[in-house]
Design an enzyme around this catalytic site. Structure first.
Site, PDB file in Angstrom:
ATOM      1  N   GLN A 233       0.836  -1.192   0.000  1.00 52.27           N
ATOM      2  CA  GLN A 233       0.000   0.000   0.000  1.00 52.27           C
ATOM      3  C   GLN A 233       0.875   1.247   0.000  1.00 52.27           C
ATOM      4  OE1 GLN A 233      -2.485   0.467   3.363  1.00 52.27           O
ATOM      5  NE2 GLN A 233      -3.526   2.276   2.591  1.00 52.27           N
ATOM      6  N   ILE A 234       0.549   2.193  -0.851  1.00 51.77           N
ATOM      7  CA  ILE A 234       1.281   3.456  -0.934  1.00 51.77           C
ATOM      8  C   ILE A 234       0.283   4.574  -0.683  1.00 51.77           C
ATOM      9  CG2 ILE A 234       2.676   4.968  -2.388  1.00 51.77           C
ATOM     10  CD1 ILE A 234       3.573   2.524  -3.921  1.00 51.77           C
ATOM     11  N   ASP A 235       0.442   5.284   0.434  1.00 56.60           N
ATOM     12  CA  ASP A 235      -0.472   6.370   0.766  1.00 56.60           C
ATOM     13  C   ASP A 235       0.310   7.433   1.514  1.00 56.60           C
ATOM     14  OD1 ASP A 235      -1.988   4.375   3.419  1.00 56.60           O
ATOM     15  OD2 ASP A 235      -0.023   5.303   3.270  1.00 56.60           O
ATOM     16  N   PRO A 236      -0.297   8.594   1.784  1.00 57.65           N
ATOM     17  CA  PRO A 236       0.439   9.668   2.474  1.00 57.65           C
ATOM     18  C   PRO A 236       0.948   9.279   3.847  1.00 57.65           C
ATOM     19  CG  PRO A 236      -1.555  10.513   1.454  1.00 57.65           C
ATOM     20  CD  PRO A 236      -1.627   9.037   1.346  1.00 57.65           C
TER      21      PRO A 236
ATOM     22  N   GLY B 185       2.332   6.381   4.576  1.00 61.77           N
ATOM     23  CA  GLY B 185       3.377   5.381   4.494  1.00 61.77           C
ATOM     24  C   GLY B 185       2.829   3.973   4.519  1.00 61.77           C
TER      25      GLY B 185
END
Length: 290
Positions: free
Chosen positions: A15-18, A20
């Site tokens: 998962q790539i999100d703001p 981390g």
């Protein structure tokens, strides 16, 4: 799809999100009942082709319903595309999980645990401690007489404490008792196949007849009209020596004549030592004991 680089099976969080990496696996099913990919052809439930077909069918179904085109088919292609944009994200130094209750996101509660432990003293619970000690225990629970509620900017929020009416304190704990019914036996252990525990002992003098001979010794014991015991002891002394055993061995055979109808010889005890070989035989009338 796998060989062309359009499909990947990744064992790890992607998962790539703001905020981390938050240990969320890549998946296309939301019901959490997906079968694992068994990629070993030796397994009886090998299902790589089946799982690939499921994924393709799910992608086609989603595209037909939502009219969404998947531009990045794999996490690797997506990551490469993000690197190609040369976009820099600001450095994040505050809490990565501001709305979660992770152990590293909240304040330390060790001091509160210590204060609660002291407040559970029997004098603190019943109020039988001295007044000064009661004040100290209350201050430890609050930890500061100037405690206040602050907002995200550190400013004090105007608040008011209201007394609670009809407050009931739940039980501090409970106990569970298990009752077992057992029958006590004074003997401790009943008789069995390997242990004989008589219900009592017999005291009396038995009539003995002793026969002492050069080879055979016998003791006849009459306990009552239906209990009669004969004990025989035979000693065979055969010394051997002065010969070499390199070309063979010495064997000793015994032939015991039948004792009569219903009686047999039984080896009741034997112990082999260096010299001599001791064997003890007893006469048995019971066929089951042979």
């Amino acid at each position: 799809l796998v060989s062309s680089g359009q499909l990947e099976f990744i064992d790890g969080g992607v998962q790539i999100d703001p905020f981390g990496h938050s240990a969320v696996q890549a998946y296309f099913e939301v019901n959490d009942n997906s079968l694992p990919v068994q990629d070993n052809v030796e397994l009886f439930d090998y299902n790589v082709q089946e799982r690939v077909n499921d994924f393709v069918a799910a992608a086609l179904s989603q595209a037909n319903i939502t009219r969404v085109n998947a531009l990045y088919s794999t996490p690797s292609i997506y990551t490469d595309a993000k690197y190609a944009t040369n976009e820099y994200w600001p450095l994040k130094t505050d809490d990565f999980f501001p709305y979660a209750d992770r152990f590293n996101s909240g304040p330390n509660t060790d001091s509160l645990a210590d204060a609660l432990a002291i407040a559970q003293h029997h004098d603190a619970v019943t109020g039988t401690e001295k007044l000064a000690i009661g004040y100290q225990e209350a201050e430890e629970l609050v930890s500061s007489s100037l405690a206040c509620v602050q907002d995200s900017d550190g400013l004090e929020i105007e608040s008011q404490l209201l007394p609670q009416q009809k407050v009931s304190v739940p039980p501090l704990g409970f106990s569970t008792y298990t009752v077992l019914t057992a029958k006590y036996d004074e003997t401790g252990q009943a008789s069995g196949a390997y242990l004989f525990r008589p219900d009592g002992t017999w005291h009396g003098n038995a009539k003995l007849t002793v026969l002492d001979g050069p080879v055979l010794d016998e003791v006849h014991q009459q306990i009552n009209p239906w209990i009669y015991q004969i004990t025989r002891s035979v000693l065979v002394d055969r010394p051997l020596g002065g010969s070499s055993l390199q070309d063979g061995q010495i064997e000793l055979y015994y032939r015991i004549d039948p004792l009569g109808e219903g009686a047999k010889w039984r080896r009741s005890f034997g112990q082999e030592i260096y010299s001599p070989l001791l064997l003890a035989f007893a006469e048995q009338d019971d066929q089951d004991e042979w």
